[in-house]
Design a protein around this motif. Structure first.
Motif, PDB file in Angstrom:
ATOM      1  N   MET A   1       1.241  -3.336  10.319  1.00 51.40           N
ATOM      2  CA  MET A   1       2.457  -2.558  10.098  1.00 51.40           C
ATOM      3  C   MET A   1       3.427  -3.340   9.213  1.00 51.40           C
ATOM      4  N   ASN A   2       3.509  -4.662   9.454  1.00 51.37           N
ATOM      5  CA  ASN A   2       4.376  -5.501   8.627  1.00 51.37           C
ATOM      6  C   ASN A   2       3.909  -5.547   7.155  1.00 51.37           C
ATOM      7  N   MET A   3       2.584  -5.569   6.957  1.00 50.26           N
ATOM      8  CA  MET A   3       2.049  -5.552   5.597  1.00 50.26           C
ATOM      9  C   MET A   3       2.442  -4.282   4.884  1.00 50.26           C
ATOM     10  N   THR A   4       2.281  -3.145   5.583  1.00 50.78           N
ATOM     11  CA  THR A   4       2.610  -1.846   4.977  1.00 50.78           C
ATOM     12  C   THR A   4       4.097  -1.766   4.689  1.00 50.78           C
ATOM     13  N   LEU A   5       4.891  -2.250   5.654  1.00 47.61           N
ATOM     14  CA  LEU A   5       6.336  -2.216   5.473  1.00 47.61           C
ATOM     15  C   LEU A   5       6.746  -3.035   4.242  1.00 47.61           C
ATOM     16  N   SER A   6       6.139  -4.238   4.081  1.00 45.53           N
ATOM     17  CA  SER A   6       6.514  -5.089   2.932  1.00 45.53           C
ATOM     18  C   SER A   6       6.124  -4.438   1.613  1.00 45.53           C
ATOM     19  N   GLU A   7       4.978  -3.760   1.592  1.00 46.02           N
ATOM     20  CA  GLU A   7       4.529  -3.102   0.359  1.00 46.02           C
ATOM     21  C   GLU A   7       5.480  -1.963   0.009  1.00 46.02           C
ATOM     22  N   ASN A   8       5.875  -1.207   1.054  1.00 50.17           N
ATOM     23  CA  ASN A   8       6.745  -0.057   0.807  1.00 50.17           C
ATOM     24  C   ASN A   8       8.129  -0.504   0.337  1.00 50.17           C
ATOM     25  N   ARG A   9       8.617  -1.571   0.948  1.00 49.93           N
ATOM     26  CA  ARG A   9       9.940  -2.059   0.549  1.00 49.93           C
ATOM     27  C   ARG A   9       9.941  -2.562  -0.890  1.00 49.93           C
ATOM     28  N   ALA A  10       8.834  -3.295  -1.305  1.00 51.37           N
ATOM     29  CA  ALA A  10       8.733  -3.766  -2.689  1.00 51.37           C
ATOM     30  C   ALA A  10       8.652  -2.578  -3.640  1.00 51.37           C
ATOM     31  N   ALA A  11       7.917  -1.553  -3.224  1.00 51.77           N
ATOM     32  CA  ALA A  11       7.786  -0.358  -4.066  1.00 51.77           C
ATOM     33  C   ALA A  11       9.102   0.364  -4.174  1.00 51.77           C
ATOM     34  N   ALA A  12       9.901   0.359  -3.093  1.00 51.21           N
ATOM     35  CA  ALA A  12      11.205   1.027  -3.106  1.00 51.21           C
ATOM     36  C   ALA A  12      12.130   0.370  -4.112  1.00 51.21           C
ATOM     37  N   VAL A  13      12.087  -0.976  -4.157  1.00 45.60           N
ATOM     38  CA  VAL A  13      12.911  -1.711  -5.133  1.00 45.60           C
ATOM     39  C   VAL A  13      12.473  -1.375  -6.554  1.00 45.60           C
ATOM     40  N   ALA A  14      11.157  -1.311  -6.757  1.00 46.55           N
ATOM     41  CA  ALA A  14      10.640  -1.000  -8.085  1.00 46.55           C
ATOM     42  C   ALA A  14      11.085   0.380  -8.523  1.00 46.55           C
TER      43      ALA A  14
END
Length: 516
Positions: free
Chosen positions: A456-469
């Protein structure tokens, strides 16, 4: 009397003819002159008080270089008038004569231009005198004299001569028995002698007859001594006419020239006359036998090439072995004789990229951006950078500060990938930086703490990086210039056992890559 004169002349002619058949050369002379009287009335020789005309015909044959045999036939008149002492006579005197010549090769050189001679002989005097007694007017005659022959040409000579004739019967002056001695008749004459018949044989033409020539094969024009041998001033056994060094004693093998070092090369042609050498090096030593004299050989102990001043070049690359860093491998002068496959001026032994040309600053490897970092190690091979940034340009100080601030300055809703509005100013500043630097490519990394499920933490980190992008793209940043990735809890920067540590681990990291 005519018969007797003819008989005497025939005798002379026979003697000359016989000797001419036996010997080589004959001569015929004709001379005119005067006759002086010396007798009972006084001595008038050479004082010319009673001279009268005379003539002489001579015929001689050569016996050898010194002696001629032949005869004179002399005719003339003598008149003498001195008070009651007077007489007049005509005389005819044939004499057989032996002549000794001074140009015989012993006293003077044979064939000399001026040649004295003396002669002696005897015959009869035929006297017709107005004072003669009834006795026979024929008297035994003795003759001697001297002369000089001057060569005008080989066959023609001018002759000056004095002949003393002594008439033993004293029938000329009419004072027979009253005088103290017999009458003398001195003939002084001048005329020409014509030589004919074979000349004295002189095969080498040196002026010395073959029979006296001890060196009968001298070369034409050579100066010779009385024995017909060529002169040798330096006494080295080599005649002057063939002696290349006539004033210095030398060897026959070197045409009379000296050879001080004994190497077979004359000193005059020897570049090293005091040291033995070979003809190939002009008489100089050549220890390594490479055809280059030691004095000119940079490597006198090792055979080498002339083009390299006598030094060796094993690999044949034109660089001497002593200066060749790779003496067994061909290479150019630029790399001191070592191979340079890529022709970049750096030898293959130290070239990190021997098949690809590059500058020395990058150890022979290509460096497209010329920043001193080879393309293989340069993460920005087309953009000049620094070694500390792996060949990429250093980020500006303010950009680094902005990225540092963003680590904690970008916040999300708890457990969600929703950016809080308080983060917008930082993101807007980052969007501006990307607009001002076209070569930047922004890499966004999302990270979480260790609370909760790893996946869940991996998915959350990917989504947050994508949100910034997505936010930055919405602000006008080209999507190509943005990349994002999530790393979950895998890259903590602090402990997850404290609230402060977990806060630091929850972050968004920004790094820059450069577009090539």
């Amino acid at each position: 009397m005519r018969k007797q004169i003819a008989t005497a002349l025939l005798l002379i002619t026979s003697v000359v003819a016989t000797s001419t058949n036996s010997f080589s050369q004959a001569s015929l002379g004709l001379q005119l002159g005067t006759t002086d009287y010396n007798g009972d009335f006084g001595n008038y020789s050479y004082d010319f008080r009673t001279p009268r005309a005379s003539a002489t015909i001579s015929l001689f044959s050569s016996l050898n270089s010194s002696l001629d045999i032949g005869g004179h036939f002399q005719v003339g008149q003598v008149w003498f008038e001195n008070g009651d002492k007077n007489f007049k006579l005509d005389y005819y005197i044939p004499n057989l004569i032996v002549k000794y010549k001074f140009d015989n090769g012993y006293i003077l050189k044979e064939g000399a231009i001026i040649a004295p001679y003396v002669f002696v002989g005897g015959g009869v005097s035929f006297i017709a005198s107005n004072k003669a007694y009834p006795d026979p007017k024929i008297s035994p005659n003795y003759v001697n004299g001297f002369g000089v022959s001057i060569k005008l040409s080989e066959p023609v000579h001018l002759v000056l001569q004095s002949a003393f004739n002594v008439s033993f019967n004293d029938v000329g002056d009419g004072e027979k028995g009253a005088g103290k001695y017999s009458d003398f008749y001195l003939q002084n004459s001048i005329g020409f002698v014509f030589n004919f018949g074979m000349k004295t044989k002189d095969a080498d033409g040196d002026g010395v007859a073959d029979k006296k020539d001890k060196c009968p094969n001298t070369s034409a024009g050579a100066k010779v001594d009385e024995n017909g041998c060529t002169l040798d001033k330096d006494k080295d056994g080599v005649a002057d006419d063939i002696d290349k060094c006539p004033d210095v004693s030398g060897s026959k093998e070197l045409a009379g020239c000296p050879d001080g070092d004994g190497d077979g090369i004359a000193d005059g042609a020897d570049a090293c006359p005091a040291e033995a050498g070979s003809a190939d090096t002009k008489g100089c030593p050549d220890k390594d036998k490479d055809g280059i004299a030691d004095k000119d050989d940079r490597c006198p102990d090792v055979a080498g090439a002339l083009s390299l001043n006598g030094c060796p070049d094993v690999d044949g690359d034109g660089i001497t072995d002593t200066e060749d860093l790779c003496p067994d491998l061909k290479g150019p002068a630029a790399t001191k004789g070592c191979p340079d496959t890529d022709n970049d001026g750096i030898n293959d032994k130290i070239d990190k990229c021997p098949t690809a040309a590059g500058p020395a600053s990058s150890q022979g490897c290509p460096d497209t951006d010329k920043d001193g970092i080879d393309d293989g190690s340069d993460k920005c091979p087309t953009i000049a950078g620094t070694p500390t940034n792996q060949g990429c340009p250093e980020l500006k100080k303010e950009v680094k500060q902005l990225f540092q601030k963003a680590l904690q300055g970008i916040q999300f809703e708890t457990g969600k990938a929703v950016i809080k509005p308080l983060s917008y100013p930082i993101l807007n500043s980052i969007a501006k930086v990307m607009s001002e630097n076209p070569s930047y490519k922004l890499v966004i990394g999302g990270h979480t703490d260790a609370v909760g499920d790893d996946q869940m933490n991996m998915t959350l980190s990917e989504n947050r990086a994508a949100a910034v992008a997505n936010y930055l793209i919405a602000q006008g940043v080209n999507p190509i210039k943005i990349a994002s990735a999530g790393f979950g809890e895998s890259r903590p920067v602090d402990t997850n056992d404290s609230a402060a540590g977990r806060t630091r681990n929850r972050r968004v990291e920004f790094s820059v890559e450069f577009l090539q």
